[in-house]
Design a protein around this motif. Structure first.
Motif, PDB file in Angstrom:
ATOM      1  N   HIS A 402      19.218  10.651  34.302  1.00 28.04           N
ATOM      2  CA  HIS A 402      19.012   9.320  33.743  1.00 28.04           C
ATOM      3  C   HIS A 402      17.797   9.346  32.840  1.00 28.04           C
ATOM      4  N   ASN A 403      17.801   8.499  31.856  1.00 29.35           N
ATOM      5  CA  ASN A 403      16.595   8.271  31.071  1.00 29.35           C
ATOM      6  C   ASN A 403      15.569   7.597  31.982  1.00 29.35           C
ATOM      7  N   GLN A 404      14.434   8.236  32.165  1.00 31.28           N
ATOM      8  CA  GLN A 404      13.445   7.725  33.107  1.00 31.28           C
ATOM      9  C   GLN A 404      12.874   6.373  32.681  1.00 31.28           C
ATOM     10  N   ALA A 405      12.946   6.068  31.382  1.00 27.91           N
ATOM     11  CA  ALA A 405      12.423   4.783  30.915  1.00 27.91           C
ATOM     12  C   ALA A 405      13.396   3.639  31.160  1.00 27.91           C
ATOM     13  N   PHE A 406      14.627   3.990  31.514  1.00 33.87           N
ATOM     14  CA  PHE A 406      15.645   2.965  31.726  1.00 33.87           C
ATOM     15  C   PHE A 406      15.567   2.459  33.161  1.00 33.87           C
ATOM     16  N   LYS A 440      19.441  10.477  41.804  1.00 30.58           N
ATOM     17  CA  LYS A 440      19.665  11.804  41.230  1.00 30.58           C
ATOM     18  C   LYS A 440      20.676  12.589  42.054  1.00 30.58           C
ATOM     19  N   ILE A 441      20.595  12.499  43.367  1.00 28.20           N
ATOM     20  CA  ILE A 441      21.558  13.206  44.211  1.00 28.20           C
ATOM     21  C   ILE A 441      22.978  12.775  43.888  1.00 28.20           C
ATOM     22  N   VAL A 442      23.203  11.467  43.913  1.00 28.08           N
ATOM     23  CA  VAL A 442      24.555  10.959  43.668  1.00 28.08           C
ATOM     24  C   VAL A 442      24.999  11.301  42.251  1.00 28.08           C
ATOM     25  N   SER A 443      24.148  11.066  41.276  1.00 26.50           N
ATOM     26  CA  SER A 443      24.530  11.297  39.885  1.00 26.50           C
ATOM     27  C   SER A 443      24.888  12.750  39.627  1.00 26.50           C
ATOM     28  N   GLU A 444      24.040  13.660  40.071  1.00 26.27           N
ATOM     29  CA  GLU A 444      24.292  15.072  39.784  1.00 26.27           C
ATOM     30  C   GLU A 444      25.547  15.590  40.471  1.00 26.27           C
TER      31      GLU A 444
END
Length: 648
Positions: A402-406, A440-444
């Protein structure tokens, strides 16, 4: 000499100045001179005087009864002068003949114009129909006036109550109801929704926003059509390790879960388990028709409209304490560096041990606790392994999950009690920075599953629906296609949504294809088939409409939050950042917009604004500049949402 003549569908009188064989020079009573054709002249007269002729003819015409005139008129085509002689019983004076002509011309239901000064009598049947139509129009005009008067006084006519949906969202512009509403809107200066609200027929902006969306996307309502029960297969093998899911608190369509167990040669065996409704019903059946009609679950703060019936969701959702069918992707992982040594996809049943929720873990599950594996939350050891794997996968792709700024925002709506007005509900908006460990776990792992299965389908020659992005940066658009192509935003060669089959029809289609391949059967969707291409087009249209509606509803609740927290019209200032478009994005809620009185400032500049007012109907906030806080606090030039929201 004076003449009575026809010009441009009307009748005029004038004095003759000169006359040629085919034309005349005439002068009207007000002095205007013109040239007319001789064939246009209907009558010539000397008396009464020019100025009095038309008034006398009009007055006399008013006294001629059209019904009687129709009774005595010939049934064949006739000239007005012929009928005038019969009607008056003598050679009529010019003003009498003109009066009769005017009456004929003013009675089109009784007499059809056939030429200059010539008419034909309507048949009895045609006259009866025309008179009935005229009477109906007269009554409708009276009804329009009556309804409009009530609406103008902000009273809702009882007869119009059942027609509110039509008036607002599917207007029949020739109907009495719509004409009355249109007239009332013109008289009051209010748009239809606000007028109906003032009249008590519409509860408020929320009902209007929801009603407009439902009228467009669910014109037959949100109830499901009769359908057979889904039949989960019972013959599937049971997975050796139990699984757990990670979701938001309100999630009931739990599509994905994970397991961690010991594998061969000291490796870890990590499972990614996806709910498998495709194993319970087939394409082209009643349940498929339901899912295809909706294409996706519709989300909005505090509510949702599911793609599949509740009992189907309940049969396949990965709910704790259940053993349900799933499609599992197993990874043989080296524990030292989390390198993936082997992958396997299976159809099986999985026992779900627990459903973890973000709101319970996000604050306590940190990178440090995951690194140590010593957290006191459920499945701490398994989550530590998944975290290390997610970091390895992210690094391998060369793209951040993910974009960390989002920032993500969770909305919680407290409806107080069932049936209470929406206006009494309270809203809680919680900010969650994307890229947190659980995210991050779910996304990756979802990226990995969607990539792996997309490539598997392509390698086996099975049709699939892919998400692709071929251009880098914001210029590269994410699109759907049936042709495999890279998704450069995610850094993968194939990407086919397959991880949310309870919530998205595209995923369900891909799961049907995947299940067939795994069973060695013929996939139900052929490459570039009409059914497959129709699913792509239908999903994209529905997805865009649903997303727009979700944004509107989130904006509504943001405005409600501003009022609820006392920020509207108050002296307190809110903080925010200037965006690249010059608008200000407020902190803490997903709301922004133009700011009155703000000087030209660099993107990212921190500012203060005040809220002078809000409009829940237009979904706007009147923001005014209150001061500059400082220089940009973060780099907003980074590409926003590089992955296009495709990580789930």
């Amino acid at each position: 000499m004076n003449v009575f003549y026809e010009e441009d569908g009307g009748f005029k009188v004038a004095a003759v100045l000169s006359e040629a064989e085919a034309s005349l020079q005439v002068e009207a009573a007000h002095g205007k001179r013109s040239k007319i054709k001789a064939s246009a002249v209907l009558l010539r007269f000397d008396r009464p005087p020019l100025a009095a002729f038309r008034d006398a003819a009009d007055a006399l015409a008013e006294g001629i009864d059209a019904d009687f005139l129709w009774e005595v008129a010939p049934r064949e085509e006739f000239g007005f002068d012929e009928l005038a002689r019969d009607y008056f019983g003598r050679e009529p004076a010019a003003v009498e003949a003109a009066a009769l002509l005017l009456r004929l011309h003013a009675s089109p239901m009784y007499f059809y114009k056939k030429g200059r000064g010539r008419y034909k009598t309507a048949t009895p049947e045609a006259l009866k129909s025309a008179l009935a139509s005229a009477e109906r129009k007269r009554r409708e005009a009276e009804q329009v006036e009556e309804f409009a008067t009530e609406l103008t006084q902000f009273r809702m006519p009882e007869a119009l109550v059942p027609q509110v949906q039509m008036l607002l969202y599917r207007p029949e512009k020739q109907s009495v109801a719509y004409r009355a509403l249109d007239a009332a809107c013109a008289a009051t200066g209010l748009p239809p929704a606000r007028l109906l609200h003032r009249a008590g027929a519409l509860a408020g902006p929320y009902e209007h926003l929801l009603g407009r969306f439902l009228a467009e996307h669910f014109p037959r309502g949100t109830r499901f059509a009769p359908h057979p029960a889904a039949e989960p297969p019972a013959e599937l093998p049971l997975a050796p390790a139990p699984a757990f899911s990670i979701d938001d608190a309100a999630t009931t369509e739990i599509d994905d879960a994970f397991s961690v167990a010991s594998g061969v040669s000291g490796r870890l065996r990590i499972g990614i388990h996806i709910a498998a409704p495709a194993l319970g019903f087939s394409p082209d059946g009643d349940l498929d028709a339901i899912a295809r009609a909706r294409m996706s679950t519709v989300y909005m703060p505090g509510a949702k409209i599911t793609m599949l019936p509740d009992e189907v969701v309940e049969a396949f959702t990965l709910k704790a304490g259940r053993t349900v069918p799933c499609v599992s992707l197993y990874l043989e992982v080296e524990p030292a560096d989390m390198a993936v040594a082997d992958v396997e996809t299976r159809l099986e049943r999985i026992a779900v041990a627990s459903n973890l929720r973000h709101h319970e873990l996000d604050d306590i599950l940190t990178e440090a606790s995951l690194a140590s594996g010593a957290g006191t939350y459920p499945h701490a050891a398994e989550l530590a392994h998944l975290w290390r794997l997610a970091c390895r996968l992210e690094a391998g792709r060369g793209r951040a999950s993910h974009n960390q700024a989002f920032r993500d925002y969770n909305f919680r709506i407290d409806w107080q009690e069932p049936g209470r007005p929406v206006e009494e509900a309270r809203v809680v908006i919680e900010e969650r920075r994307r890229g947190a460990p659980l995210d991050k776990i779910v996304s990756e792992l979802m990226i990995l599953a969607n990539h792996t299965w997309g490539r598997l389908l392509a390698d086996r020659g099975a049709a699939a629906i892919y998400r692709v992005k071929t251009g880098a940066g914001p210029a590269g658009k994410v699109r759907m296609t049936t042709v495999p192509a890279p998704h450069v935003g995610l850094g993968v060669s194939h990407y086919a949504w397959s991880s949310s089959p309870l919530r998205r029809y595209v995923d369900l289609v891909n799961q049907w294809q995947l299940a067939a391949v795994l069973r060695g059967a013929k996939p139900p969707f052929a490459p570039r088939s009409e059914s497959l291409l129709g699913a792509v087009a239908g999903f994209e249209a529905a997805h865009a409409g649903y997303a727009s509606f979700q944004r509107s509803m989130e904006r509504y609740w943001c405005l409600r939050w501003l009022a609820q927290e006392g920020h509207v019209g108050g002296a307190d200032a809110l903080t925010g950042s200037v965006g690249r478009d010059g608008n200000v994005r407020l902190d803490g809620i997903p709301l922004g917009g133009p700011v009155a009185g703000m000087p030209s400032l660099a993107p990212g500049t921190r500012v203060q604004v005040r809220v002078r007012g809000i409009d829940l109907w237009q979904l706007t906030a009147d923001l005014v500049f209150a001061g500059e806080i400082g220089a940009p606090a973060e780099d907003i030039s980074a590409e926003a949402e590089e992955n296009g929201g495709d990580t789930d």
